[in-house]
Structure formats: structure tokens, C-alpha cells
Design an enzyme around this catalytic site. Structure first.
Site, PDB file in Angstrom:
ATOM      1  N   THR A  51     -48.452 -14.473   1.487  1.00 55.00           N
ATOM      2  CA  THR A  51     -47.901 -15.604   0.999  1.00 55.00           C
ATOM      3  C   THR A  51     -48.421 -16.256   0.111  1.00 55.00           C
ATOM      4  OG1 THR A  51     -50.082 -16.761   2.764  1.00 55.00           O
ATOM      5  CG2 THR A  51     -47.285 -16.620   3.298  1.00 55.00           C
ATOM      6  N   TYR A 114     -42.962 -13.006  -5.205  1.00 55.64           N
ATOM      7  CA  TYR A 114     -42.753 -13.635  -3.576  1.00 55.64           C
ATOM      8  C   TYR A 114     -41.430 -13.861  -3.594  1.00 55.64           C
ATOM      9  CZ  TYR A 114     -43.184 -16.266   0.268  1.00 55.64           C
ATOM     10  OH  TYR A 114     -43.522 -17.325   1.148  1.00 55.64           O
TER      11      TYR A 114
END
Ligand SMILES: NC(=O)c1ccc[n+]([C@@H]2O[C@H](COP(=O)([O-])OP(=O)(O)OC[C@H]3O[C@@H](n4cnc5c(N)ncnc54)[C@H](OP(=O)(O)O)[C@@H]3O)[C@@H](O)[C@H]2O)c1
Length: 279
Positions: A51, A114
């Protein structure tokens, strides 16, 4: 963060076991298979993810191993034992150019690694495990003692002279406890598929959100200076719009309605203020 808040919520109605990264590496097929064989679950909540958005941009192996390959492995192993799977994705799968919140039917075009690795994760889940629920959510807050994200960072820095927060990124703040409840209701009652699950309430910029946080904690919100994302030295570009709403859920019978994020944020900070200020 999500896992620690989800466990007590789901345990109210399910027999739930959980594994941390050190207990089971989701990118290691042997470890995943051992855990699934031992437990033989009906459902797996696959929350493991890389994350750190800026690290993902500079370390692709970290991003794709933990967001994409882990999803391939967990989905294939779930399918092998005929278990369902829940995968948490992100509004970062969109390009952020829209001026309104994204729905399940908008085109996915990630602007950073991401987002790309999470989107590839979604595709692996859908391809390898037909019994899947994919939940795209917004800017999460929660985690209590494990909170290392936006709310905790703003409050830790609250006593500093200068706090600069971007005003050109807007999103849908979402409380992990509310998300966990919403996920449980959807999995119990709604068909497989992709859903956007965020708290109700207005879209907000990071700057306005930080002002809310300081206000709730009785600090002067004017201590925050707004800036633009381009002013900060970030490795990963950020989508300007990370707001979301669901077009699918309101069409279904008895969909969950998450509370307004402002109420949930107030409750979360008031309960944890001493912890944030002392850490
Ligand atoms: N935070 C947000 O604002 C946000 C927004 C939208 C979606 N999401 C998604 O929501 C989910 C939960 O996020 P979160 O905020 O709770 O993240 P988090 O606090 O960073 O938790 C992620 C967890 O995954 C673990 N992990 C990473 N790689 C793993 C692997 N290969 N095997 C097993 N565990 C692994 C991490 O362990 P280590 O720390 O030990 O590596 C960490 O405990 C993620 O899928 C994330 O992409 C988050």
C-alpha cells in the site's frame, strides 16, 4: 489497518481465522495452500497488499508481487478448494480526470504503478476464482493503534509549525469499520462482482480533510497551508479525483448504506485522540 478493524466486525457473525504477513505470505503458493488446506474455508478475505504508493512506483517487484501475483495465487488456491474470495481494490484504478465520483462502469486507466498493480490484481481474481467480490474503496481511515496513515500523520504533526497538505486531490474518505460492515452485508446478500463501497458524505480534498481532522481534535485548522501535488516531491503521480459512488448497489435489494464519513471520522478521532497525540 483494514484487517485489524475487520476481524471483530466479521467475528460477530462468522468463525474467522486470520493470518499476518509473517504467518502467511500471500505471494507464496505453498504457504497459502497449507493455510487453506488446514482451514478449508468457505470464503477468503484477501486483504494483503503493497500500500506504499510511492514505493510501488520505484520498486515494481514490491508492487506486482504483493498486489498482483499474490492475487493470482490466492484466487487459484481458493478456486481449487471451491472457496469464494473477497479482494479489496482502490479508486486508484482510474485516471482521476473525471470531475464527478467514479462508478463501477467507468473505464479503468491507472496513472501510477500502485493503481496498475491493483487493477491487474482485480483481473487475476476475476479470471481465476468465479466466486469473487471485488470492493473498490476510497481513502481509508481507521486501524486505531496500527494507524500509520493520513489521520494519524496529520495529528502527529499537529503541533508542528507548518503543515502543508494538497488541495488538488479529492476523494471519498471511508472508515474501515464501516467498510467491514458493508462488505459483510454485500457478501451475505448480493451477487458476485465489482462494487464501489465508500462512506456517504461530500467529496473532500486532502486539505479540507486535514482541516476537519484538526477541528475535531481542537487544533486550529488554519495552521494548515494548502499546496498542489506538484509542489511535493512524490515518486508516484496521484489521480486528482479519487471520489467514488456505487451505481450498482442502489439497484439491488437491501443494499448497505454506509454512514456519512464526517460522523465516522468524529467518532474515530474522539475515541483515539490521546493515543494519536501521545505517539
Ligand atoms: N489505505 C487506503 O487508503 C486504501 C484505499 C483503497 C484500497 N485499499 C486497499 O485496502 C486493503 C487494505 O489496506 P490497508 O490500508 O489496511 O493496508 P495496510 O495497513 O498497509 O495493510 C496491508 C497488509 O498487507 C500485508 N501484506 C503485504 N504483502 C503481503 C503478502 N505478500 N502476504 C501477506 N500479507 C502481506 C502487510 O504486511 P507488512 O506490512 O508486514 O508487509 C500489511 O499488514 C489493500 O488491498 C489496499 O490496497 C487501501
Amino acid at each position: 489497518m483494514l484487517g485489524s478493524d475487520l476481524i471483530p466486525v466479521w467475528r460477530e457473525s462468522s468463525d474467522l481465522d486470520f493470518y499476518t504477513h509473517s504467518q502467511c505470505d500471500a505471494a507464496n503458493r505453498e504457504q497459502v495452500r497449507t493455510v487453506l488446506e488446514k482451514n478449508r474455508p468457505d470464503l477468503v478475505l484477501h486483504l494483503a497488499a503493497a500500500t506504499d504508493v510511492d514505493r510501488c512506483q520505484t520498486d515494481r517487484k514490491y508492487a506486482y508481487l504483493n498486489n498482483t501475483i499474490s492475487s493470482t495465487i490466492v484466487a487459484q488456491e481458493c478456486n481449487r478448494i471451491e472457496a469464494g474470495i473477497v479482494y479489496i481494490s482502490s479508486i486508484a484504478v482510474f485516471d482521476g480526470e473525471k470531475t464527478e465520483p467514479y462508478t463501477e462502469f467507468d473505464m479503468t486507466v491507472p496513472v501510477n504503478i500502485y493503481g496498475e498493480s491493483k487493477l491487474q490484481g482485480e483481473r487475476e481474481i476475476a479470471q481465476f476464482c468465479p466466486q469473487h467480490w471485488i470492493f473498490r474503496t476510497g481513502w481509508l481511515f481507521g486501524g486505531g493503534p496500527l494507524d500509520r496513515k493520513f489521520v494519524a500523520n496529520i495529528l502527529r504533526k499537529a503541533r508542528q509549525e507548518e503543515l502543508r497538505v494538497v488541495r488538488d486531490c479529492v476523494g471519498s474518505p471511508t472508515y474501515t469499520v464501516d467498510l467491514a460492515r458493508g462488505m459483510r452485508e454485500i457478501v451475505g446478500n448480493q451477487p458476485f462482482g465489482v462494487y464501489h463501497v465508500v462512506n456517504a458524505g461530500p467529496l473532500v480534498s486532502r486539505y479540507e480533510l486535514a482541516r476537519h481532522i484538526l477541528g475535531i481534535a481542537h487544533f486550529d485548522p488554519d495552521r494548515i497551508t494548502p499546496c498542489l501535488s506538484g509542489d511535493l516531491d512524490l515518486s508516484a503521480p496521484r489521480p486528482r479525483m479519487e471520489g467514488a459512488r456505487s451505481m450498482k448497489l442502489p439497484l439491488l435489494e437491501n443494499p448497505p448504506v454506509l454512514p456519512d464519513w464526517r460522523e465516522s471520522l468524529e467518532g474515530y478521532i474522539e475515541e483515539r485522540l490521546n493515543q494519536f497525540l501521545s505517539s
